[in-house]
Design an enzyme around this catalytic site. Sequence first.
Site, mmCIF file in Angstrom:
data_model
loop_
_atom_site.group_PDB
_atom_site.id
_atom_site.type_symbol
_atom_site.label_atom_id
_atom_site.label_comp_id
_atom_site.label_asym_id
_atom_site.label_seq_id
_atom_site.Cartn_x
_atom_site.Cartn_y
_atom_site.Cartn_z
ATOM 1 N N HIS A 73 0.826 -1.221 0.000
ATOM 2 C CA HIS A 73 0.000 0.000 0.000
ATOM 3 C C HIS A 73 0.859 1.270 0.000
ATOM 4 C CE1 HIS A 73 -3.904 -2.043 0.925
ATOM 5 N NE2 HIS A 73 -3.098 -2.933 1.465
ATOM 6 N N ASN A 147 -10.300 -2.704 2.744
ATOM 7 C CA ASN A 147 -10.032 -2.716 1.306
ATOM 8 C C ASN A 147 -11.324 -2.484 0.535
ATOM 9 O OD1 ASN A 147 -7.276 -3.210 1.405
ATOM 10 N ND2 ASN A 147 -7.465 -5.422 1.134
ATOM 11 N N HIS A 338 -3.657 0.996 12.208
ATOM 12 C CA HIS A 338 -3.407 -0.245 12.955
ATOM 13 C C HIS A 338 -4.756 -0.890 13.253
ATOM 14 C CE1 HIS A 338 -1.775 -3.162 15.553
ATOM 15 N NE2 HIS A 338 -1.461 -2.445 16.611
ATOM 16 N N TYR A 361 0.887 -4.277 12.126
ATOM 17 C CA TYR A 361 0.783 -2.836 11.844
ATOM 18 C C TYR A 361 1.620 -2.006 12.807
ATOM 19 C CZ TYR A 361 -2.604 -3.881 8.286
ATOM 20 O OH TYR A 361 -3.189 -4.364 7.151
HETATM 21 FE FE1 HDE Z 1 -2.482 -4.824 5.455
HETATM 22 N N1 HDE Z 1 -0.671 -4.083 5.935
HETATM 23 N N2 HDE Z 1 -1.880 -6.649 6.051
HETATM 24 N N3 HDE Z 1 -4.254 -5.642 4.839
HETATM 25 N N4 HDE Z 1 -3.117 -3.050 4.871
HETATM 26 C C1 HDE Z 1 -0.287 -2.815 5.765
HETATM 27 O O1 HDE Z 1 0.842 -1.508 7.357
HETATM 28 C C2 HDE Z 1 -0.814 -6.900 6.797
HETATM 29 C C3 HDE Z 1 -4.610 -6.948 4.929
HETATM 30 C C4 HDE Z 1 -4.380 -2.705 4.474
HETATM 31 O O2 HDE Z 1 -3.152 3.510 4.023
HETATM 32 C C5 HDE Z 1 1.046 -2.521 6.393
HETATM 33 O O3 HDE Z 1 1.160 0.716 7.630
HETATM 34 C C6 HDE Z 1 -0.761 -8.285 7.157
HETATM 35 C C7 HDE Z 1 -6.015 -7.105 4.764
HETATM 36 C C8 HDE Z 1 -4.421 -1.303 4.132
HETATM 37 O O4 HDE Z 1 -1.531 3.305 5.481
HETATM 38 C C9 HDE Z 1 1.404 -3.849 7.063
HETATM 39 C C10 HDE Z 1 -1.841 -8.844 6.546
HETATM 40 C C11 HDE Z 1 -6.491 -5.841 4.544
HETATM 41 C C12 HDE Z 1 -3.130 -0.840 4.342
HETATM 42 C C13 HDE Z 1 0.237 -4.716 6.692
HETATM 43 C C14 HDE Z 1 -2.552 -7.821 5.868
HETATM 44 C C15 HDE Z 1 -5.380 -4.946 4.592
HETATM 45 C C16 HDE Z 1 -2.353 -1.940 4.809
HETATM 46 C C17 HDE Z 1 2.066 -1.928 5.462
HETATM 47 C C18 HDE Z 1 -2.211 -10.322 6.542
HETATM 48 C C19 HDE Z 1 -7.925 -5.424 4.274
HETATM 49 C C20 HDE Z 1 -2.631 0.556 4.089
HETATM 50 C C21 HDE Z 1 2.172 -0.477 5.856
HETATM 51 C C22 HDE Z 1 -2.861 -10.846 7.205
HETATM 52 C C23 HDE Z 1 -8.837 -5.691 5.283
HETATM 53 C C24 HDE Z 1 -2.972 1.480 5.203
HETATM 54 C C25 HDE Z 1 1.357 -0.312 7.009
HETATM 55 C C26 HDE Z 1 -2.519 2.886 4.876
HETATM 56 C C27 HDE Z 1 -1.008 -1.841 5.170
HETATM 57 C C28 HDE Z 1 0.140 -5.976 7.131
HETATM 58 C C29 HDE Z 1 -3.716 -8.054 5.099
HETATM 59 C C30 HDE Z 1 -5.538 -3.540 4.392
HETATM 60 C C31 HDE Z 1 2.738 -4.454 6.672
HETATM 61 C C32 HDE Z 1 0.277 -8.966 7.988
HETATM 62 C C33 HDE Z 1 -6.813 -8.410 4.867
HETATM 63 C C34 HDE Z 1 -5.639 -0.539 3.640
HETATM 64 O O5 HDE Z 1 1.479 -3.744 8.444
#
Ligand code: HDE
Length: 698
Positions: A73, A147, A338, A361
Site C-alpha cells: 500500500h 479494502n 493499525h 501494523y
Molecule cells: Fe495490510 N498491511 N496486512 N491488509 N493493509 C499494511 O501496514 C498486513 C490486509 C491494508 O493507508 C502494512 O502501515 C498483514 C487485509 C491497508 O496506510 C502492514 C496482513 C487488509 C493498508 C500490513 C494484511 C489490509 C495496509 C504496510 C495479513 C484489508 C494501508 C504499511 C494478514 C482488510 C494502510 C502499514 C494505509 C497496510 C500488514 C492483510 C488492508 C505491513 C500482515 C486483509 C488498507 O502492516
Amino acid sequence: MADSADNEKQRQLDANRVGPEGAALTTDQGIRVDHTDDSVTVGERGPTIMDDFHFREKLTHFDHERIPERVVHARGAGAYGEFQVHDDWLSEYTVAEFLTDPSIRTPVFVRFSTVAGSRGSADTVRDVRGFATKFYTRQGNHDIVGNNMPVFFIQDAIKFPDFVHAVKPEPGSEIPQAQSAHDTLWDFVQLQPETMHMMMWLMSDRAIPRSYAMMQGFGVHTFRLVNAQGRGTFVKFHWKPKLGTHSLVWDETQKIAGKDPDFNRRDLWDSIEAGVFPEYELGVQLVPEEDEHRFDFDLLDATKIIPEEEVPVRPVGTMVLNRNPDNFFAETEQIAFHTANVVPGVDFTNDPLLQGRNFSYLDTQLIRLGGPNFPQIPVNRPIADVRNHQRDGYHQMNIPGARAAYHKNTLSGGCPAIADAGVYRHYAEKVDGHKIRKRSESFKDFYSQATLFWNSMADFEKDHIVAAFRFELGKCETMRIREGVVEHLNHVDHDLAVRVATGIGVAPPASAGTPNHGRTSPALSQANAPKDSVKGRKVAVLVADGVDSGAVAAVGEALVDAGAVYEILAAAEGAVQSANGGQVEITKAMNTMASVLYDAVLVPGGAESVRALKADGLAVHYVAEAFKHGKAIGALDEGIELLERAGIHGVDVAADGVLSDRGVVSRRGGSGADFPRQLIKAIAAHRHWDRDTDSVPA
Ligand code: HDE
C-alpha cells in the site's frame, strides 16, 4: 457540542501548521539567513568550507528526506472529513460512542491506496484498493483498515509475506511494477487455492475503480461489537459510496496510466477542492453469537463474505470527505493505521488473518516512522487525552513533567489514575484448546463463494473477468502455471475455465471439476449499483472555430447544475470564434488530454467547427475511443457527422428531435431542454455495455 470534536482535531493540526507567509528564511536553529543560493567558499573559485553550517544543515536534511515506503500500500492519497451516525440504534450492540451518539461529528482521515506498486506507480493498475479510515473519537483513535474488496487472498497471516513476495516485482529483475500479470503471483495462486475467491474479485472490474468516491470499502474480517452488558455480536463493516460503485475499463486504465498516472489521486483532490465531497454510508452486518455456526462457511475465514441477501447491511452513519491535506508527507505519508486501534465497544475475533494484522501494523510503523513515538505525529495524535508512563525513544515530542514514570506511584500523586468508566475491557471470550499448527477444516471450501461471485455477474462483467484472466495468464511464461490456474477455475465454473483456456493456449477441460451450485448474490454485481448521479463526472466538449456557442453554454450549464464538470477542448489553448462572432474560452488543448480522462464527450454543432474536427485525427479518435469504452456521447446538429466519421456503428442518431440510443444522445436543431436531460441520464448510467463492440472475448 456537535462541533467540538471536529474543531478539536482541526485546532490540534493548526497548531502544528507552519507557513512561509511573512516570515524570514532561517536555519533549523532559527538563525536568519541572508543567502541560500551559493555556499561559502574560499574566494570565488575556491573550496567550500566546513564553517558553512547553513549548507551542511540544508544538505543533511535533504539527504534524510526519504523514509521507507510502506511495504504494501505504498501508493496512496488521503483526505480529512467527518463521520456522524444517523441515530442511536447500535447502542443495543456496542458502547462505542462514535457509533451510537448522533450528536457527535467524529473527525476522520481516510487513506486510499493500491497494494503492489511502489510510491510512484500509476493509480489505475489492476489491484486491490486500500480504504483505511482513522476515526479521531473522544474515546481514542479507532481505525478500520479495510479494502475495496470484501475478502482476502489468504486465510492466515503467516502466509502474508509469501503472498506479497509473489505479487511484488520479481527479485532478480524487479519486473513488473504494480502488475499482478506475472509468473510468481500465478504460481502462488495455483498452489494456494484459498486465493480463488479473491482472484475472481481481482480479475473483475472492482480492481479498476473509476474513482475513490465510487468504490465500496470493507472491514473484511468479522469483528465483534460489545454492549454495556458485555454481550458480544459479530459484525462486518461496509462502506457504500453515495455515487454507486463504478469502474473503468481495462484498455482505458492502461492508457490512463500513461496519460495521467495520478488519475484517482487527482480526482479525489479536485473533487474536494470543487466542493463535490465524496460520501459513504457506513453499514453493518450483525450476527448474534449463537448463530456463529449457522453458515456453510466459517465466520473467521477472511476469504468468505456473508451474502447481503442472507444478512442485510444496516445503515449506521455517513462519512463525508471534505478537506485535502496541507502536506502530503506530513499527513498522508505519516499516517499510521493499525487494526488494533479500537475503542471500547469494538473487539476482535480469532480470525487468524486479523490476529496477525494486530501484530504487523504496530511493528511496521516502528521501522517506517523511526521509533515508538509516531502516535505523537500530528496526523496520528488522538483528540482524546493521552497520559501514560511510556517514556523516551526517538523523536519524543512531549516534555513529560512528572517525577514518577511508573504505576503505581505516590511521588506523582498516583497519577495518571486508572479510570473506572469508559475503559477498554477485552471481551471475555472463553478459549480452550491444544497448541497446534493446523488450518481449521471449516476453512477448506475454496470454490463455492468464487462460484457465487461468478454467478452473480452481469454478462458484461463476466466478459471482463474472462478478458482479465486471459491477459494475466497470457503474460505468464510457464505453461504449467497457466494450466494449474485453469484447473482451479474449472472448480469455480466450467464455462469460465473453458473461455479462459481457449484464450491462452491451454486445452479446455472436458467436464466441470465441481458442478456449479447455481446460487447468486445480486448485491455483488456493479450492474445493480445506483446510477442516478453525475456528481464528479467529467465531460469533454470538442470545439473549433465556428462552434455553436449557444449550445455549449446551455448544455454546460445543465451539466454544472447537475454536479458534473465540463472542459472545452480545441486543437490549441486560448479561444475559438463562435458561429455568431463571439469567443469561446478553451479549457485545455486536446493533445494534453485524452478521451480516457473523461466520462463523456459532447460534440456541439457549427458547420465550420465540425468540418475542422472531422479533419483532425485526434478529435475523430476521441469520439471513437469514448464509444469503444461505453461512454455517453452527445452530438448536436453537424456534430453528428463527427460520429459518422469516427465509424460509430450499431446505434441510431437523430434525424430530428432528440434521440438517445445506448448512450449516444443526438439532436438536430440546437440543444433544447430535453437534450441535456437525456445526456445527463446517459452519463449517470456510467457505461453502455449493450453497444456493439469488438472487444468481447468468446
Ligand atoms: Fe495490510 N498491511 N496486512 N491488509 N493493509 C499494511 O501496514 C498486513 C490486509 C491494508 O493507508 C502494512 O502501515 C498483514 C487485509 C491497508 O496506510 C502492514 C496482513 C487488509 C493498508 C500490513 C494484511 C489490509 C495496509 C504496510 C495479513 C484489508 C494501508 C504499511 C494478514 C482488510 C494502510 C502499514 C494505509 C497496510 C500488514 C492483510 C488492508 C505491513 C500482515 C486483509 C488498507 O502492516
